[in-house]
Design a protein around this motif. Sequence first.
Motif, short mmCIF file in Angstrom:
data_model
loop_
_atom_site.label_atom_id
_atom_site.label_comp_id
_atom_site.label_asym_id
_atom_site.label_seq_id
_atom_site.Cartn_x
_atom_site.Cartn_y
_atom_site.Cartn_z
N GLU A 108 10.72 0.40 10.90
CA GLU A 108 9.42 0.45 11.53
C GLU A 108 8.42 0.96 10.50
O GLU A 108 8.67 1.95 9.82
CB GLU A 108 9.42 1.38 12.75
CG GLU A 108 10.26 0.86 13.90
CD GLU A 108 10.19 1.77 15.11
OE1 GLU A 108 10.46 1.28 16.22
OE2 GLU A 108 9.88 2.97 14.94
N TYR A 109 7.31 0.25 10.38
CA TYR A 109 6.30 0.59 9.39
C TYR A 109 5.08 1.17 10.10
O TYR A 109 4.60 0.60 11.08
CB TYR A 109 5.90 -0.65 8.60
CG TYR A 109 7.07 -1.30 7.90
CD1 TYR A 109 7.49 -0.87 6.66
CD2 TYR A 109 7.78 -2.34 8.52
CE1 TYR A 109 8.57 -1.47 6.02
CE2 TYR A 109 8.87 -2.93 7.90
CZ TYR A 109 9.25 -2.49 6.65
OH TYR A 109 10.32 -3.08 6.03
N THR A 110 4.58 2.30 9.61
CA THR A 110 3.44 2.95 10.22
C THR A 110 2.26 2.90 9.27
O THR A 110 2.37 3.35 8.11
CB THR A 110 3.76 4.42 10.57
OG1 THR A 110 4.92 4.46 11.41
CG2 THR A 110 2.59 5.06 11.30
N ASP A 111 1.11 2.38 9.74
CA ASP A 111 -0.05 2.27 8.87
C ASP A 111 -0.92 3.51 8.96
O ASP A 111 -0.59 4.48 9.64
CB ASP A 111 -0.84 1.00 9.19
CG ASP A 111 -1.47 1.02 10.59
OD1 ASP A 111 -1.53 2.09 11.22
OD2 ASP A 111 -1.92 -0.05 11.04
N THR A 112 -2.06 3.49 8.27
CA THR A 112 -2.94 4.66 8.20
C THR A 112 -3.56 5.01 9.54
O THR A 112 -4.02 6.13 9.74
CB THR A 112 -4.05 4.42 7.17
OG1 THR A 112 -4.76 3.22 7.53
CG2 THR A 112 -3.48 4.26 5.77
N LYS A 113 -3.59 4.07 10.49
CA LYS A 113 -4.14 4.33 11.82
C LYS A 113 -3.08 4.80 12.80
O LYS A 113 -3.38 5.04 13.97
CB LYS A 113 -4.80 3.05 12.35
CG LYS A 113 -6.04 2.63 11.58
CD LYS A 113 -6.65 1.39 12.22
CE LYS A 113 -7.92 0.99 11.51
NZ LYS A 113 -8.54 -0.21 12.13
N GLY A 114 -1.84 4.90 12.35
CA GLY A 114 -0.76 5.31 13.24
C GLY A 114 -0.12 4.16 13.99
O GLY A 114 0.74 4.38 14.85
N ASP A 159 0.83 -1.20 0.00
CA ASP A 159 0.00 0.00 0.00
C ASP A 159 0.87 1.26 0.00
O ASP A 159 1.85 1.35 0.74
CB ASP A 159 -0.91 0.00 1.22
CG ASP A 159 -2.00 1.03 1.12
OD1 ASP A 159 -3.03 0.71 0.49
OD2 ASP A 159 -1.84 2.13 1.65
N LYS A 160 0.50 2.23 -0.82
CA LYS A 160 1.31 3.44 -0.97
C LYS A 160 1.27 4.33 0.27
O LYS A 160 2.12 5.19 0.45
CB LYS A 160 0.81 4.24 -2.17
CG LYS A 160 1.03 3.54 -3.51
CD LYS A 160 0.53 4.42 -4.65
CE LYS A 160 0.77 3.73 -5.99
NZ LYS A 160 0.28 4.56 -7.12
N SER A 161 0.28 4.14 1.14
CA SER A 161 0.13 5.02 2.30
C SER A 161 1.06 4.66 3.45
O SER A 161 1.22 5.44 4.40
CB SER A 161 -1.31 4.97 2.81
OG SER A 161 -1.61 3.69 3.34
N VAL A 162 1.70 3.52 3.41
CA VAL A 162 2.52 3.06 4.52
C VAL A 162 3.86 3.79 4.56
O VAL A 162 4.55 3.90 3.56
CB VAL A 162 2.75 1.54 4.43
CG1 VAL A 162 3.63 1.05 5.56
CG2 VAL A 162 1.42 0.82 4.43
N GLU A 163 4.21 4.26 5.72
CA GLU A 163 5.49 4.94 5.92
C GLU A 163 6.51 3.99 6.55
O GLU A 163 6.17 3.18 7.40
CB GLU A 163 5.31 6.17 6.80
CG GLU A 163 4.41 7.24 6.19
CD GLU A 163 4.33 8.48 7.06
OE1 GLU A 163 4.96 8.49 8.15
OE2 GLU A 163 3.63 9.42 6.66
N CYS A 164 7.75 4.13 6.12
CA CYS A 164 8.81 3.25 6.60
C CYS A 164 9.98 4.10 7.09
O CYS A 164 10.49 4.94 6.37
CB CYS A 164 9.25 2.34 5.46
SG CYS A 164 10.62 1.27 5.88
N VAL A 165 10.40 3.87 8.33
CA VAL A 165 11.49 4.64 8.92
C VAL A 165 12.48 3.70 9.58
O VAL A 165 12.08 2.74 10.26
CB VAL A 165 10.95 5.64 9.96
CG1 VAL A 165 12.10 6.40 10.63
CG2 VAL A 165 9.98 6.63 9.31
N TRP A 166 13.77 3.94 9.38
CA TRP A 166 14.81 3.13 10.00
C TRP A 166 14.99 3.54 11.46
O TRP A 166 15.18 4.70 11.78
CB TRP A 166 16.12 3.30 9.25
CG TRP A 166 17.29 2.60 9.88
CD1 TRP A 166 18.32 3.16 10.57
CD2 TRP A 166 17.55 1.19 9.86
NE1 TRP A 166 19.20 2.20 10.99
CE2 TRP A 166 18.76 0.97 10.57
CE3 TRP A 166 16.89 0.10 9.32
CZ2 TRP A 166 19.30 -0.29 10.74
CZ3 TRP A 166 17.42 -1.17 9.49
CH2 TRP A 166 18.62 -1.34 10.19
N ASN A 167 14.89 2.58 12.39
CA ASN A 167 15.11 2.81 13.80
C ASN A 167 16.53 2.34 14.13
O ASN A 167 16.80 1.14 14.20
CB ASN A 167 14.08 2.05 14.64
CG ASN A 167 14.17 2.36 16.12
OD1 ASN A 167 15.26 2.44 16.69
ND2 ASN A 167 13.01 2.54 16.75
#
Length: 252
Positions: free
Chosen positions: A192-198, A177-185
Amino acid sequence: MKKKIIVLCLVACLAVTAVAGATLAYFTAEDSADNVFTMKGIQVEINEDFDPENAELLPGLDINKDVWVTNTGTTDAYVRVHIAIPAALDDGDPSFNASNNFLHFNFTEDSVQPGQWSWTPEMNEDVGYRGNGEGNWNYYTATIDGIDYGVYVVTYRTALAAGEQTATTALDKVYVDKSVECVWNAEKECYEYTDTKGNIITPDRFADANGNIKIKVFAEAAQTATFTDAYDALNTAFGTPGSDGYVAPWNR
């Protein structure tokens, strides 16, 4: 036709990968020999068109994953396929709200026509897919190798003659899904992947020790003789998926 959905990461992950020196998760194929369950005198084989070497999870990128079943036995058989997806990436039962998924899977419109595959929990001649919603999916949950999965069962409604392959594929493709954010911890040394609900989802909930995501595919086959339809045959032979006391294929 668009099917259930799942999740993963953003284009930003490309830059993060270069800086952190880490890798993104990959889909990996399961060995078909370990995924086939049969009744006496019946034998089937899973056939996949899938290249795990080119299955890097990137948003908006379709990953081809065609799944057919061939009757390699000597008599007619009914078949069904269990598709297990990490539960952390999938909305699951009972809402099946695809907008909440990280990862999506698709099937073709042809595959749910009369006589082809059905995702519903009971036999019908015409409807192979009712859309999202409770009661519309043949679905159960399970834990495999310490990871929680949502398992979708798709049944082929026409008997397969000896040597015959299903006319359509049970599965067509998967994508992030294009809405998912991915940040290196850096502290945890993982994405860490963040979905549309946070919700923050870490790989330990959906990936193996090597960071690979596995969509597991299992096939079952039952004889046609003495049974009225595919659901009658397969549920009698192996049990009704998700019912009390039901034993999943990989635990038999």
